[in-house]
Write a protein that holds these residues in place. Structure first.
Motif, mmCIF file in Angstrom:
data_model
loop_
_atom_site.group_PDB
_atom_site.id
_atom_site.type_symbol
_atom_site.label_atom_id
_atom_site.label_comp_id
_atom_site.label_asym_id
_atom_site.label_seq_id
_atom_site.Cartn_x
_atom_site.Cartn_y
_atom_site.Cartn_z
ATOM 1 N N GLN A 1 27.532 49.345 -69.278
ATOM 2 C CA GLN A 1 26.285 49.081 -69.981
ATOM 3 C C GLN A 1 25.413 50.332 -70.023
ATOM 4 O O GLN A 1 24.737 50.603 -71.022
ATOM 5 C CB GLN A 1 25.522 47.941 -69.308
ATOM 6 N N ALA A 2 25.429 51.106 -68.935
ATOM 7 C CA ALA A 2 24.670 52.354 -68.919
ATOM 8 C C ALA A 2 25.210 53.341 -69.949
ATOM 9 O O ALA A 2 24.439 54.067 -70.598
ATOM 10 C CB ALA A 2 24.715 52.980 -67.523
ATOM 11 N N ALA A 3 26.540 53.362 -70.137
ATOM 12 C CA ALA A 3 27.132 54.263 -71.136
ATOM 13 C C ALA A 3 26.713 53.873 -72.549
ATOM 14 O O ALA A 3 26.385 54.737 -73.373
ATOM 15 C CB ALA A 3 28.659 54.227 -71.010
ATOM 16 N N VAL A 4 26.707 52.576 -72.842
ATOM 17 C CA VAL A 4 26.284 52.113 -74.170
ATOM 18 C C VAL A 4 24.813 52.435 -74.394
ATOM 19 O O VAL A 4 24.426 52.921 -75.465
ATOM 20 C CB VAL A 4 26.543 50.603 -74.315
ATOM 21 N N LEU A 47 32.831 46.787 -72.632
ATOM 22 C CA LEU A 47 32.546 45.679 -73.550
ATOM 23 C C LEU A 47 32.066 44.439 -72.800
ATOM 24 O O LEU A 47 31.117 43.771 -73.225
ATOM 25 C CB LEU A 47 33.802 45.346 -74.361
ATOM 26 N N VAL A 48 32.717 44.122 -71.695
ATOM 27 C CA VAL A 48 32.355 42.925 -70.938
ATOM 28 C C VAL A 48 30.943 43.039 -70.369
ATOM 29 O O VAL A 48 30.153 42.080 -70.419
ATOM 30 C CB VAL A 48 33.378 42.682 -69.814
ATOM 31 N N PHE A 59 35.658 41.472 -76.373
ATOM 32 C CA PHE A 59 34.302 40.954 -76.574
ATOM 33 C C PHE A 59 34.325 39.495 -77.049
ATOM 34 O O PHE A 59 33.439 38.712 -76.715
ATOM 35 C CB PHE A 59 33.539 41.829 -77.578
ATOM 36 N N TRP A 60 35.371 39.124 -77.813
ATOM 37 C CA TRP A 60 35.456 37.753 -78.322
ATOM 38 C C TRP A 60 35.700 36.775 -77.183
ATOM 39 O O TRP A 60 35.049 35.726 -77.095
ATOM 40 C CB TRP A 60 36.577 37.640 -79.357
#
Length: 330
Positions: free
Chosen positions: A280-283, A268-269, A152-153
């Motif tokens: 993103q759907a999982a998050v 994460l990306v 993520f960084w």
């Protein structure tokens, strides 16, 4: 020629492992969600006021008062029929959400997987050829730094530098806002894919580069390479003739074994770049208590990682018989 009986046995064994894996993953995931504080009814209605009668109907529909074992068997039966339920967030079947989002993620993962594999292999070959030189030390330092860099960084740094400060690339999403799917050009899609794919690629380089370097050094120190040197072979011709041929398949195998890290990095990306993929759907499903979608994504991700490992095992067992297979528990 590959032995048909061995291939059939290999496929049969993998199918049995996949079935047992899916049963275990489904049961554990379902029970973890079942005993979590997630309330599917509240997640479905949100802050909208509903009558007690309507709420009771929703509780009956979601099986709030049904014993966990019975709920699992009912859900598993629907899954076997191809019915993963309705997504609470998107209000459409879970299979439709996964199909759309996984297609977007597959393009991202394929691009980063290929680029990281090619770049990592080239860097590993160069480092192995230049063992002990400043080039070798520079490549190893680069790989060690990357291996210790949080996904993520790095994604945030690339986003700030190339999208915010320089303005070279769009900020997030996979298509321009307000543009329908049929009006999206290849350039629009490609520009929004570059930074997420670059992030995953740079992080995936380290493992394959270091592995290739060690294998090449080992090959160049072998007796048959020393004999080839005695016959007058040297330089790039020696490396291409004896080195690359012997390290390519192990490197490819390692790439397939990295499917789990690739999928985890994608989650994460995609979140950093607001890329509308499966990660993103999982998050979103986890944060907004979309149980059907979350369970569907768990199943798909387990299959994705399993097939990557299965391809690696296939290379171990059939493509390169010189590599000794060590049975791995999946």
């Amino acid at each position: 020629m590959l032995d048909n009986e061995k291939i059939a046995g290999f496929i049969g064994k993998k199918i049995l492992r996949l079935i047992s894996l899916l049963i275990l993953v489904c049961f554990v995931s379902f029970m973890l969600i079942q005993y979590s504080p997630i309330d599917p009814v509240r997640a479905y209605i949100g802050e909208m006021p509903v009558s007690a009668e309507h709420k009771a109907k929703l509780e009956e529909y979601w099986g709030v008062n049904t014993p966990p074992q019975e709920k699992f068997l009912n859900w598993a039966g629907d899954v076997l029929k191809g019915n993963f339920g309705i997504s609470l967030i998107y209000r459409i079947p879970v299979t439709d959400v996964i199909k759309e989002r996984f297609t977007a993620s597959l393009a991202l993962m394929a691009a980063s997987w290929l680029f990281s594999g090619i770049l990592g292999f080239i860097l590993g070959i160069v480092a192995g050829m230049k063992k002990g030189t400043w080039i070798d030390k520079a490549i190893k330092t680069y790989c060690y730094v990357l291996a210790a860099t949080p996904t993520f960084w790095l994604a945030l740094v690339l986003l700030m530098v190339f999208s915010v400060y320089l303005g070279w690339f769009p900020i997030g999403l996979s298509v321009p806002i307000g543009v329908t799917a049929e009006n999206v050009t290849f350039l629009d899609w490609f520009l929004r894919l570059i930074l997420p794919a670059l992030t995953l690629s740079l992080l995936g380089v380290a493992q394959i580069a270091l592995f290739t370097r060690e294998k090449l050094i080992e090959v160049l120190s072998s007796d048959y390479v020393l004999f080839a040197k005695a016959r007058g072979e040297k330089g790039l011709d020696l490396v291409f003739r004896h080195g690359i041929r012997n390290v390519a398949l192990p490197a490819i195998t390692l790439q397939f074994l990295g499917f789990s890290e690739l999928f985890g990095g994608t989650v994460l990306v995609e979140q950093v770049f607001s890329y509308p993929g499966i990660g993103q759907a999982a998050v979103a499903a986890g944060l907004r208590s979309d149980v059907p979608l979350l369970l569907g994504i768990v199943i798909v991700s387990a299959c994705f990682v399993f097939f990557g490992n299965a391809i690696a095992d296939l290379i171990y067992q059939f493509v390169d018989p010189r590599i000794k297979q060590q049975e791995a528990s999946i």
